[in-house]
Scaffold this motif. Structure first.
Motif, short mmCIF file in Angstrom:
data_model
loop_
_atom_site.label_atom_id
_atom_site.label_comp_id
_atom_site.label_asym_id
_atom_site.label_seq_id
_atom_site.Cartn_x
_atom_site.Cartn_y
_atom_site.Cartn_z
N ARG A 85 -2.37 -0.37 8.67
CA ARG A 85 -2.92 -0.30 7.30
C ARG A 85 -4.39 0.10 7.32
NH1 ARG A 85 -0.35 -5.65 6.71
NH2 ARG A 85 1.76 -5.22 6.00
N LYS A 116 -6.00 3.28 5.60
CA LYS A 116 -6.97 3.01 4.54
C LYS A 116 -8.26 3.81 4.79
CE LYS A 116 -9.53 -0.85 2.59
NZ LYS A 116 -9.89 -2.23 2.81
N MET A 149 0.86 -1.18 0.00
CA MET A 149 0.00 0.00 0.00
C MET A 149 0.89 1.23 0.00
SD MET A 149 -2.80 0.76 2.95
CE MET A 149 -3.84 2.16 2.95
#
Length: 119
Positions: A104, A108, A1
């Motif tokens: 994450r 996100k 990511m």
């Protein structure tokens, strides 16, 4: 990511954990006594790439978040719940103790919020 924005964190351990979880650049405040250099770098980052603030879910972390947000308008905020930022067998609380998945997920969420508000 990959994270386009620069993430403001409290210290080296936070940077190491963030870089293990995602492809991102960070600015470290090195504690709650935020120097003018950190503010200048954060302003430049906000103008060029954007800033996401990800500090520890405790009083000093919230103080840092508030200071940066006041001096650098337009920052985005990523939040880790306290229960996800506690070490397993030690005292304390911090981004460096969170799982890679928790980091994450909170980043996100910020990206999804940005996408939802874009015209």
């Amino acid at each position: 990511m990959k994270i386009k924005e620069i993430i403001v964190v409290e210290g080296r351990d936070d940077t190491a954990k963030i870089k293990s979880a995602v492809d991102a650049d960070t600015i470290e405040t090195n504690g709650s006594a935020i120097g003018e250099d950190v503010i200048k770098r954060s302003r430049l980052a906000q103008e060029t790439r954007g800033v996401i603030i990800l500090t520890d879910p405790d009083f000093p972390g919230e103080k840092i978040r508030k200071t940066i947000a006041e001096k650098v308008p337009g920052c985005k905020h990523a939040f880790l719940p306290k229960h996800l930022a506690k070490p397993k067998n030690k005292r304390g609380i911090g981004v460096e103790h969170a799982s890679l998945e928790a980091i994450r997920e909170c980043l996100k969420t910020v990206q999804e919020e940005m996408e939802a508000t874009e015209p």
